[in-house]
Design an enzyme around this catalytic site. Structure first.
Site, PDB file in Angstrom:
ATOM      1  CE  LYS A   1      39.521 -45.731 -53.182  1.00 13.64           C
ATOM      2  NZ  LYS A   1      40.035 -46.032 -54.479  1.00 13.64           N
TER       3      LYS A   1
ATOM      4  CE  LYS B   1      44.208 -48.070 -46.470  1.00 11.43           C
ATOM      5  NZ  LYS B   1      44.269 -49.303 -47.234  1.00 11.43           N
TER       6      LYS B   1
ATOM      7  CE  LYS C   1      34.945 -53.817 -50.697  1.00  2.17           C
ATOM      8  NZ  LYS C   1      35.387 -53.739 -52.110  1.00  2.17           N
TER       9      LYS C   1
END
Ligand code: TRP
Length: 334
Positions: free
Chosen positions: A200, A197, A115
């Site tokens: 969202k 994966k 991140k």
């Protein structure tokens, strides 16, 4: 242990629109196992502000997510469904646990590194201590089990380390939680890139089925799904695209990959993709209908939000008071 049942805690962030992967990989499992436990399912909105959010959007998404928990089948009378930010103990315990967590431990967290690389302009202290807030979520309710995906295992390990460290200093204060890894690994991959994966936060909306997608969109995305070159419906390593579609089909129908191979023997990818699309629709349509009904019922949802926050506050305070006493905060004068 409450009511003779073990305690389960889990949470999801309200960032991005929930995908079929979130549903089949997490939410559906929560529903399946929830009866066996005393449960707390939180919308972890405090975690969400570790990256910049549009306030109105975050508020709307948090409500959508909370409503989806219920629409998916979690009865809010039996499961404590609440917003993390409504229960003050999360922040309070997180502060204390910050003082029992080492910089070195947090520096090793791979999600922080990822991140930080992704949000290089905003590497804030909250992003760094995100795992400590997560530890507080879990330890506050003395959770025995925590259903988490593989990507959160490192955070759960850290939670256990913090709990053990604290217990070694002050006695048995925290239950040391175990990960609950779902059975049949419904890890759903992107429809456009089966090595990734389903997420969202994917930039390519065709890779993900969103829970709120309309039927035409869902069918169209399955028609466009990346497949392989063997031209037959076979569950194998060499066909990651087809394997992912078989996983989705099985998760929606309860069939096994073997049954699915048989069912589509001699048929091409086209027929199979349509069948997967239909199977997904049969799961998402009732979910969307329940969501629409619930959303109309503002008073009911508001009552659920209020009462469950009170319930969470009650249980979390028990742990928090104990912890505050252990670390030496003065008694409250009543
Ligand atoms: N970090 C988790 C995620 O992004 C969400 C989360 C926050 C969580 N607190 C938790 C999950 C406590 C399980 C238990 O997926």
């Amino acid at each position: 242990m409450l009511d003779g049942k073990k305690t389960l805690f889990s949470g999801m962030q309200a960032t991005g629109n929930l995908t079929l992967g979130n549903y089949l990989g997490a939410l559906k499992n929560w529903v399946t196992i929830s009866d066996e436990y005393q449960t707390f399912f939180s919308v972890v909105d405090m975690h969400s502000i570790t990256v910049r959010q549009d306030p109105a959007e975050l508020r709307r998404r948090a409500r959508t997510l909370l409503t989806l928990y219920i629409a998916a089948g979690l009865d809010p009378e039996k499961n404590c469904i609440y917003y993390q930010s409504h229960v003050s103990g999360h922040a309070e315990l997180a502060w204390i646990l910050n003082c029992f967590t080492y910089m070195g431990e947090l520096n090793r967290m791979t999600q922080f590194k990822d991140k930080a690389a992704k949000h290089a302009d905003n590497i804030n202290a909250g992003l760094f201590t995100y795992p400590v807030l997560m530890a507080a979520d879990i330890l506050l309710y003395q959770a025995d089990v925590v259903p988490v995906g593989i990507d959160q295992m490192q955070h759960l390990e850290l939670t256990r380390d913090i709990a053990i460290r604290f217990n070694n200093l002050y006695g048995e204060v925290f239950t040391v939680p175990e990960a609950y890894i779902g059975k049949a690994g419904a890890k759903i991959m992107s429809l456009q890139d089966p090595a990734k994966k389903m997420s969202k936060s994917d930039e390519n909306p065709n890779g993900s089925i969103y829970l709120m997608d309309d039927p035409d969109t869902i069918i169209r995305k399955f028609k466009r799904a990346v497949t392989d070159s063997e031209a037959c419906v076979r569950y194998c390593e060499e066909q990651p695209g087809i394997r992912n579609l078989i996983d989705i089909y099985c998760a929606c129908t309860g069939k096994t990959p073997q049954e699915t191979e048989k069912e589509f023997e001699g048929k091409g990818y086209g027929d199979f993709k349509m069948a997967v699309g239909e199977a997904v629709l049969s799961v998402l349509k009732p979910l969307q209908e329940r969501f629409a009904d619930l959303s109309k019922n503002k008073d009911y949802l508001d009552r659920v939000i209020k009462e469950n926050a009170q319930k969470a506050q009650y249980f979390s305070n028990k742990t928090l008071r104990k912890v505050q006493k252990k670390v030496g905060f003065p008694d409250r004068i009543r």
